[in-house]
Design an enzyme around this catalytic site. Structure first.
Site, PDB file in Angstrom:
ATOM      1  N   ASP A 161      75.469  35.395  56.269  1.00 45.31           N
ATOM      2  CA  ASP A 161      76.370  36.216  57.071  1.00 45.31           C
ATOM      3  C   ASP A 161      75.718  36.347  58.441  1.00 45.31           C
ATOM      4  O   ASP A 161      74.697  35.709  58.710  1.00 45.31           O
ATOM      5  CB  ASP A 161      76.600  37.584  56.395  1.00 45.31           C
ATOM      6  N   HIS A 221      81.433  35.050  60.763  1.00 45.85           N
ATOM      7  CA  HIS A 221      80.292  35.681  60.087  1.00 45.85           C
ATOM      8  C   HIS A 221      79.111  34.714  59.981  1.00 45.85           C
ATOM      9  O   HIS A 221      78.493  34.588  58.915  1.00 45.85           O
ATOM     10  CB  HIS A 221      80.698  36.183  58.698  1.00 45.85           C
ATOM     11  N   GLU A 285      87.742  37.561  58.669  1.00 52.37           N
ATOM     12  CA  GLU A 285      87.378  38.215  59.928  1.00 52.37           C
ATOM     13  C   GLU A 285      86.863  37.229  60.991  1.00 52.37           C
ATOM     14  O   GLU A 285      85.723  37.297  61.401  1.00 52.37           O
ATOM     15  CB  GLU A 285      86.321  39.308  59.649  1.00 52.37           C
TER      16      GLU A 285
END
Ligand code: ACM
Ligand code: ZN
Length: 485
Positions: A161, A221, A285
């Protein structure tokens, strides 16, 4: 005997009077035909290890290969024990039930009973984020034990991440030298898994009947990877591995062929280390801001005939998915992979409520449900008095009420729903003890919710009653969760 507190509660159970005395232990055996099987030989050894006594006159326990796939049956009478299994999954279920019975046995007596058991859902998952905080292989193996003890069978390992890349890739050394480390408040924090660490986890998972699903997050990410290899992002100046949380604008450049060469190298290593059928590719995201301005991304859109950056996201995800699918893997991503249109060969993990899962199942995707409302174990367990947590509350009872089928999904699509999963993000979880606390007892609740169809499930009061005694056993094993009182 009222101490029968199996968890998850078996699908069919018949109690009968009396008990089977284990003072002298049992003597496990299988037919000559079965004993030739390596798995059965190792099971017989394991069962013999579990046996509470070792004297010459023992209760005979016979192992029989019989029944439907995933099913098991355990029959205990005063004179004998019979364990039937439909396949290796059924075998794991039977072993777990036997272990729980032993853990609750009083005075060396097992209750006489006849159990037939099988899970309602094939994906009974737990996700663990090891990027935000790193948990060594030994701690991960303990989590696998905890999962197996509750019949959970899929471990989703969130390996990278923004704040840290945890998988060593020998051909890409800057991933463990640079991307595995961040500076927070003046100190360096990090860690990564060597090949041996991964093998330890994967081997242990296989032994306890759990599939490991590695996650290589893309196209967003990925700030840690970008810090190590800045040419992989649009600006080529992404900055260091961040020490704070959030959604960052720098993502992999969709116009750069280098990005896909990088992913090839990463995936080659993933394919080598992870034998399971599934790989998770993230997809959640992803801000489009950099892609809107990047000449390479804009050229990619023109070359590929893509209308907008939503379609660019879908194109990116599809290209990455194909790399894995060609190697025989099944691919799953968070529900944003649906943005911009994606063929149904990619499965969808629905986290932003149920909507993504509903739409995906209707469009023919396989679906795993993990809505924030019921499945986010980084949320606090109560309004107050809790250790650091994401600022939202997910109480035990709500987890227990989790029903994987999205509301309103037509029956013809039900088979597309594989099951559900709890997600444990670790922004605020820094230690093994804190991790156990966040998992327990919610993991017990989701285990039962994923073992049973919604109809016919034991009620919450029944669950709570079993949970009290069950928690004392978990405590003995070294797992301390939130107190029930
Ligand atoms: C997620 O919680 N961002 C999948
Ligand atoms: Zn770009």
């Amino acid at each position: 005997m009222d101490e029968l507190c199996l968890l998850p509660w078996p699908r069919r159970l018949l109690r009968s009077a009396g008990s089977c005395s284990l003072e002298r232990g049992w003597r496990a055996s299988a037919s000559a035909e079965l004993s030739g099987d390596v798995a059965i030989r190792s099971l017989l050894n394991e069962l013999q290890e579990m046996s509470p006594g070792r004297s010459p006159s023992q209760v005979p326990m016979s192992i029989v290969s019989q029944g439907a796939p995933g099913h098991c049956r355990l029959c205990i009478t005063p004179q004998r024990i019979q364990l039937e299994y439909g396949d290796r999954y059924g075998l794991h279920h039977a072993k777990r039930i036997l272990q729980q019975l032993l853990d609750h046995a009083r005075d060396g007596q097992l209750p006489c009973l006849d159990i037939e058991d099988w899970p309602a859902w094939s994906w009974r998952g737990l996700h663990l984020d090891v990027s935000r905080h790193f948990f060594p292989a030994k701690v991960v193996c303990e989590v696998l034990d905890l999962m197996a003890y509750h019949g959970l069978n899929v471990f989703h390992w969130h390996l990278c991440d923004d704040q840290g890349w945890r998988l060593e890739i020998p051909d890409l050394p800057r991933l463990h030298e640079v991307a595995a480390w961040r500076d927070t408040d003046g100190s360096r924090y990090g860690g990564w898994y060597t090949e041996d660490d991964v093998r330890q986890v994967v081997t242990h998972a296989q032994q306890v009947g759990i599939a490991v699903v590695p996650e290589i997050e893309l196209p967003g990410h990925c700030r840690a990877a970008l810090a190590a290899y800045p040419r992989l992002c649009c600006s080529r100046t992404p900055g260091p591995v961040p020490g704070d949380w959030g959604v960052f604008e720098d993502v992999y450049c969709a116009g750069s062929d280098e990005v896909f060469r990088f992913l090839e190298q990463v995936f080659a290593h993933v394919l080598k280390l992870f034998p399971g059928p599934w790989v998770h590719i993230g997809g959640d995201e992803v801000p489009r801001t950099r892609w809107e301005k990047c000449p390479r991304c804009q050229r990619r859109m023109r070359d590929e005939g893509l209308r907008d950056t939503d379609q660019l996201q879908a194109w990116f995800v599809a290209r990455a998915a194909q790399m894995l699918q060609r190697a025989g893997k099944r691919v799953i991503g968070w529900d944003e992979v649906l943005d911009g249109g994606l063929d149904s060969s990619v499965a969808v993990m629905s986290w932003r409520g149920e909507q993504g899962g509903l739409a995906a199942a209707q469009a023919g995707h396989k679906v795993v449900m993990s809505p924030g409302s019921h499945c986010y174990f980084d949320h606090a367990q109560a309004e107050s008095g809790e250790p650091p947590a994401f600022p939202a509350v997910l109480p035990l009872e709500r987890v227990f009420q989790f029903a994987p089928l999205p509301e309103g999904l037509e029956e013809v699509y039900h088979a597309n729903v594989l099951g559900g999963q709890a997600n444990c993000w670790t922004e605020r979880i820094t230690t093994r003890e804190h991790l156990h606390y966040m998992l327990l007892p919610r993991l017990c609740a989701i285990a039962e919710a994923l073992w049973w169809p919604t109809e016919g499930r034991p009620d919450y009061a029944d669950f709570l009653q079993r949970l009290a005694a069950h928690s004392t056993v978990l405590d003995r094993y070294g797992f301390k969760g939130r107190s029930l009182r």
